[in-house]
Scaffold this active site. Sequence first.
Site, PDB file in Angstrom:
ATOM      1  N   GLY A 202      82.494  22.809  21.828  1.00 43.28           N
ATOM      2  CA  GLY A 202      83.281  23.706  21.548  1.00 43.28           C
ATOM      3  C   GLY A 202      83.266  24.744  22.170  1.00 43.28           C
ATOM      4  O   GLY A 202      84.519  25.438  22.399  1.00 43.28           O
TER       5      GLY A 202
ATOM      6  N   GLU B 227      78.763  16.260  22.884  1.00 46.50           N
ATOM      7  CA  GLU B 227      78.823  16.049  21.218  1.00 46.50           C
ATOM      8  C   GLU B 227      78.208  14.489  21.052  1.00 46.50           C
ATOM      9  O   GLU B 227      77.966  14.218  19.956  1.00 46.50           O
ATOM     10  CB  GLU B 227      80.290  15.804  20.931  1.00 46.50           C
ATOM     11  CG  GLU B 227      81.170  17.309  20.791  1.00 46.50           C
ATOM     12  CD  GLU B 227      81.695  18.095  21.830  1.00 46.50           C
ATOM     13  OE1 GLU B 227      81.064  17.359  23.164  1.00 46.50           O
ATOM     14  OE2 GLU B 227      82.302  18.898  21.874  1.00 46.50           O
TER      15      GLU B 227
ATOM     16  N   GLU C 250      85.442  23.906  25.064  1.00 43.16           N
ATOM     17  CA  GLU C 250      86.727  23.727  24.634  1.00 43.16           C
ATOM     18  C   GLU C 250      87.396  25.072  24.261  1.00 43.16           C
ATOM     19  O   GLU C 250      88.647  25.159  24.689  1.00 43.16           O
ATOM     20  CB  GLU C 250      86.714  22.955  23.379  1.00 43.16           C
ATOM     21  CG  GLU C 250      86.307  21.509  23.556  1.00 43.16           C
ATOM     22  CD  GLU C 250      86.059  20.609  22.347  1.00 43.16           C
ATOM     23  OE1 GLU C 250      85.210  20.812  21.506  1.00 43.16           O
ATOM     24  OE2 GLU C 250      86.512  19.461  22.270  1.00 43.16           O
TER      25      GLU C 250
ATOM     26  N   ALA D 197      80.187  24.226  18.746  1.00 45.31           N
ATOM     27  CA  ALA D 197      80.365  24.544  17.482  1.00 45.31           C
ATOM     28  C   ALA D 197      79.024  24.406  16.908  1.00 45.31           C
ATOM     29  O   ALA D 197      77.681  24.014  17.112  1.00 45.31           O
ATOM     30  CB  ALA D 197      81.319  23.262  16.971  1.00 45.31           C
TER      31      ALA D 197
HETATM   32  C1  HXC Z   1      73.826  25.903  16.218  1.00 40.10           C
HETATM   33  C2  HXC Z   1      72.726  26.363  18.023  1.00 40.10           C
HETATM   34  C3  HXC Z   1      73.488  25.643  18.807  1.00 40.10           C
HETATM   35  C4  HXC Z   1      74.549  25.066  18.178  1.00 40.10           C
HETATM   36  C5  HXC Z   1      72.083  26.436  20.007  1.00 40.10           C
HETATM   37  N1  HXC Z   1      71.534  26.841  18.752  1.00 40.10           N
HETATM   38  N2  HXC Z   1      73.218  25.729  20.176  1.00 40.10           N
HETATM   39  N3  HXC Z   1      72.717  26.300  16.805  1.00 40.10           N
HETATM   40  N4  HXC Z   1      74.703  25.066  16.873  1.00 40.10           N
HETATM   41  N5  HXC Z   1      75.558  24.261  18.697  1.00 40.10           N
HETATM   42  C6  HXC Z   1      70.510  27.568  18.466  1.00 40.10           C
HETATM   43  C7  HXC Z   1      69.290  26.767  18.433  1.00 40.10           C
HETATM   44  O1  HXC Z   1      69.201  25.988  17.331  1.00 40.10           O
HETATM   45  C8  HXC Z   1      68.104  27.623  18.748  1.00 40.10           C
HETATM   46  O2  HXC Z   1      68.069  28.376  17.122  1.00 40.10           O
HETATM   47  C9  HXC Z   1      68.705  28.760  19.519  1.00 40.10           C
HETATM   48  O3  HXC Z   1      70.011  28.579  19.247  1.00 40.10           O
HETATM   49  C10 HXC Z   1      68.367  28.857  20.989  1.00 40.10           C
HETATM   50  O4  HXC Z   1      68.597  27.629  21.235  1.00 40.10           O
HETATM   51  P1  HXC Z   1      67.481  26.665  21.875  1.00 40.10           P
HETATM   52  O5  HXC Z   1      67.888  25.251  22.074  1.00 40.10           O
HETATM   53  O6  HXC Z   1      66.048  26.978  21.639  1.00 40.10           O
HETATM   54  O7  HXC Z   1      67.693  27.344  23.556  1.00 40.10           O
HETATM   55  P2  HXC Z   1      67.409  26.347  24.867  1.00 40.10           P
HETATM   56  O8  HXC Z   1      66.172  25.599  24.870  1.00 40.10           O
HETATM   57  O9  HXC Z   1      67.582  27.557  26.124  1.00 40.10           O
HETATM   58  O10 HXC Z   1      68.478  25.397  24.950  1.00 40.10           O
HETATM   59  C11 HXC Z   1      69.949  25.890  25.119  1.00 40.10           C
HETATM   60  C12 HXC Z   1      70.951  24.626  24.932  1.00 40.10           C
HETATM   61  C13 HXC Z   1      70.553  23.865  23.584  1.00 40.10           C
HETATM   62  C14 HXC Z   1      70.825  23.766  25.998  1.00 40.10           C
HETATM   63  C15 HXC Z   1      72.385  25.285  24.995  1.00 40.10           C
HETATM   64  O11 HXC Z   1      70.663  24.888  22.491  1.00 40.10           O
HETATM   65  C16 HXC Z   1      71.468  22.921  23.313  1.00 40.10           C
HETATM   66  O12 HXC Z   1      71.736  21.726  23.628  1.00 40.10           O
HETATM   67  N6  HXC Z   1      72.400  23.219  22.166  1.00 40.10           N
HETATM   68  C17 HXC Z   1      73.449  22.368  21.494  1.00 40.10           C
HETATM   69  C18 HXC Z   1      74.650  22.132  22.484  1.00 40.10           C
HETATM   70  C19 HXC Z   1      75.646  20.994  21.655  1.00 40.10           C
HETATM   71  O13 HXC Z   1      75.134  19.919  21.400  1.00 40.10           O
HETATM   72  N7  HXC Z   1      76.687  21.430  21.837  1.00 40.10           N
HETATM   73  C20 HXC Z   1      77.742  20.898  21.299  1.00 40.10           C
HETATM   74  C21 HXC Z   1      77.850  21.077  19.729  1.00 40.10           C
HETATM   75  S1  HXC Z   1      78.974  20.093  18.960  1.00 40.10           S
HETATM   76  P3  HXC Z   1      66.519  28.691  16.682  1.00 40.10           P
HETATM   77  O14 HXC Z   1      66.797  29.186  15.290  1.00 40.10           O
HETATM   78  O15 HXC Z   1      65.555  27.466  16.804  1.00 40.10           O
HETATM   79  O16 HXC Z   1      66.047  29.798  17.688  1.00 40.10           O
HETATM   80  C22 HXC Z   1      80.451  20.750  19.226  1.00 40.10           C
HETATM   81  C23 HXC Z   1      81.590  19.993  18.464  1.00 40.10           C
HETATM   82  C24 HXC Z   1      82.698  20.298  19.059  1.00 40.10           C
HETATM   83  O17 HXC Z   1      80.675  21.529  19.906  1.00 40.10           O
HETATM   84  C25 HXC Z   1      83.905  19.798  18.433  1.00 40.10           C
HETATM   85  C26 HXC Z   1      84.327  20.760  17.470  1.00 40.10           C
HETATM   86  C27 HXC Z   1      84.585  22.089  17.922  1.00 40.10           C
END
Ligand code: HXC
Length: 258
Positions: free
Chosen positions: A109, A132, A112, A65
């Site tokens: 998400g 998360e 999911e 998400a």
């Molecule tokens: C918003 C995101 C994002 C996310 C990545 N980006 N994931 N933006 N929401 N979930 C953005 C980053 O901010 C970054 O933007 C760009 O995408 C590239 O990501 P990087 O982190 O620079 O890439 P990398 O180093 O290759 O790492 C990839 C990654 C990491 C491991 C996937 O991005 C990451 O850990 N993302 C979050 C994963 C996460 O926590 N997911 C769960 C979300 S909560 P900029 O502008 O800086 O270039 C969720 C809730 C579920 O899903 C419940 C309801 C659905």
Amino acid sequence: MAFENILVETIGKVGLITLNRPKAMNALNDALIDEVGAALDDFEANETIGCIVITGSEKAFAAGADIAAMKEWGYVEVYKANYISRNWDRIGRCRKPIIAAVAGFALGGGCELAMMCDFIIAAESAKFGQPEVKLGLLPGAGGTQRLPRAVGKAKAMDMCLTTRLMDAAEAERAGLVSRIVPSDRLLEEALAAAATIAEFSLPVLMAIKESVNRAFESSLAEGILFERRTFHASFALSDAREGMSAFVDKRKPGFKNR
Ligand code: HXC
């Protein structure tokens, strides 16, 4: 409808949705999920479509998400808006078969969303996770429910509590994905599977989905009864006449979805 966060194509009898927010690793904001819902509405209304594929990019199916959007919300906002239930649940309600074709990250998400599909075909590069807890949140789009049903309690707890990612090989062993394919053949293989499905009788495919999904909602005896009655009902289809006659006549069946 013009889409800004997804690409939509029709390939024969298959509807293809490509998640397309490359700058944000296909992070799933409300606009994107609304667009997926609208594309599914179109594909479900389109008589010629028999199966749907949802895919992402080589790097990410979806990294979860949209954290930047969620950061702005409090309890009242998400409760009043009925966050997730409002639009994400549309995917689970799709009556036509949906395949998730996953390469790269399928996190939070994203994992999911893939699990809301009927089955997942994974590229060798696929990585699944429910991270998360790192954000002070818990999985909220079915992760704590669909993941243990797919991989069992031990692995689901491990993934949700430690945030450990599961690679494609482990995901296949654990039953999260149906098959692994070389990364450069992911879309081709998923579209081929979808094209195979789309040749079959749509009402039968829909009934199979309902019946398999019923396995997770009922006792074995109730589930078997549901299957038996649905099986009996399939004898009312002219496609059942056609399928069985074609076998006996040693010819290819021509299903008419009736
Ligand atoms: C918003 C995101 C994002 C996310 C990545 N980006 N994931 N933006 N929401 N979930 C953005 C980053 O901010 C970054 O933007 C760009 O995408 C590239 O990501 P990087 O982190 O620079 O890439 P990398 O180093 O290759 O790492 C990839 C990654 C990491 C491991 C996937 O991005 C990451 O850990 N993302 C979050 C994963 C996460 O926590 N997911 C769960 C979300 S909560 P900029 O502008 O800086 O270039 C969720 C809730 C579920 O899903 C419940 C309801 C659905």
